[in-house]
Design a protein around this motif. Structure first.
Motif, mmCIF file in Angstrom:
data_model
loop_
_atom_site.group_PDB
_atom_site.id
_atom_site.type_symbol
_atom_site.label_atom_id
_atom_site.label_comp_id
_atom_site.label_asym_id
_atom_site.label_seq_id
_atom_site.Cartn_x
_atom_site.Cartn_y
_atom_site.Cartn_z
ATOM 1 N N ARG A 199 0.973 -1.382 -0.068
ATOM 2 C CA ARG A 199 0.021 0.026 0.104
ATOM 3 C C ARG A 199 0.931 1.467 -0.146
ATOM 4 N N GLU A 207 -4.341 0.843 -2.023
ATOM 5 C CA GLU A 207 -3.718 -0.551 -2.763
ATOM 6 C C GLU A 207 -4.670 -0.609 -3.922
ATOM 7 N N GLU A 227 -4.262 5.244 3.100
ATOM 8 C CA GLU A 227 -3.371 4.168 2.260
ATOM 9 C C GLU A 227 -4.273 3.810 1.418
#
Length: 354
Positions: free
Chosen positions: A17, A63, A61
């Protein structure tokens, strides 16, 4: 069996991430805005909002399904967006971090009840005030197979117990939440798991891996097709195009042979016509020469007539060409009678006496 499932869950390969620190006044920043903004770079697999122990916004974060997209996003400068984010801080492996956390709780089934930092702060206050638990940090996450869920990093095991007991007993904003806990680090080996959470997580991970494999296959096929296309362009197109090229060559050859035959036919016709013209011209010349040689000149005709008059004796029949045959017969009979009487013969020229 529980240990096997958890170990399988933890051993699933996860992409790293990318972490962004947030600016002041980011309370209204939410998961939907992150997905909308960073979804233009690639397929988002997980988005997370993090608050610290004081329940203040700390970082974000992101991802992606493709790790290459995450690496490409490291050069993001934020000039094309109005999100209150700084430049990327770096990468973090969420699986290893969660595995090393001693006391971790997962809270599911938020639905539309939580989206922004403000909602996460309100839930963290609910945990600390209502559940009487101490937390070191909390996050609000979104994943395709799980929807919106929360992660709570507890201080000790008793905090986990309190959170699970309170959250699963009461409603939160009209939502019935489910909770599961996991112990990692030095306390690893003791787990209390919500099976629905485990099943949805495994399903999400398997879907992610399947999509990644499909993306790889599609990319491989596209690369192969591009290579074949380039190779075909360099070597004379693909098989079908080569076949069409051969057909075109055959048609062109047939057309050239046809035009050649037409040219030969035309040239033969021209030669034949030329020979005929030359023959007719020569024949005309010969006929003209013969006609010239057969027609006498006026002077020659005059001299011939003169000689004929001088040397030929006059004849009594010279002017009787156009007389009737009976008249001619009577004249002949008279002449015969005269000859019998002893007169001089007809046609004898007079004799000059000197």
């Amino acid at each position: 069996c529980v240990l096997c499932l958890v170990s399988c869950l933890l051993t699933i390969a996860m992409a790293p991430r990318i972490v962004f620190k947030v600016m002041q006044g980011s309370e209204n920043l939410g998961l939907r805005a992150l997905r909308r903004e960073f979804g233009t770079f690639g397929e988002v697999f997980c988005a997370a909002l993090w608050v610290d122990s004081h329940r203040q916004p700390d970082c974000v974060e992101i991802e992606f399904v493709e790790p290459r997209t995450t690496m490409r996003l490291r050069t993001w400068d934020g000039k094309t967006t109005n999100l209150p984010l700084y430049c990327p801080e770096g990468l973090v492996d969420a699986v290893r971090r969660d595995a090393s956390t001693s006391f971790l709780c997962y809270v599911e089934n938020f639905g539309q009840a939580a989206n922004t930092f403000q909602d996460l702060t309100a839930f963290a206050s609910f945990v600390t005030d209502t559940c009487s638990a101490t937390i070191r940090g909390a996050s609000l996450c979104w994943a395709p197979g799980r929807g919106v869920y929360a992660q709570l990093v507890c201080n000790q095991r008793v905090d986990q117990e309190r959170i699970m007991k309170k959250v699963m007993a009461d409603l939160y904003r009209g939502q019935k939440l489910s909770c599961s806990s996991m112990m990692g680090g030095e306390q690893a080996g003791e787990h209390r798991i919500d099976w629905a959470t485990v099943g949805s997580t495994i399903q999400a991970q398997s879907d992610r891996l399947r999509k990644a494999e499909e993306a790889k296959d599609a990319k491989r096929k596209a690369k192969k097709a591009k290579k074949e296309k380039v190779h075909g362009a360099l070597s004379g197109k693909t098989r079908g195009e080569k076949k069409s090229k051969k057909d075109k060559k055959k048609m062109k050859k047939a057309k050239l042979s046809k035009t050649k035959d037409d040219k030969d036919t035309k040239s033969k016709c021209k030669k034949r016509q030329k020979r005929q013209r030359s023959k007719s011209k020569a024949k005309d010349q010969d006929s003209s020469e013969d006609s010239r040689s057969s027609v006498p000149s006026p002077s020659s005709c005059h001299s011939g007539l003169k000689l004929k008059r001088e040397h030929l004796a006059p004849s009594k029949f010279s002017r009787c060409d156009r007389r009737a045959p009976m008249a001619l017969m009577s004249e002949h009979s008279e002449s015969d009678d005269d000859g019998a009487d002893g007169s001089s013969g007809v046609g004898t020229p007079p004799v000059d006496v000197v």
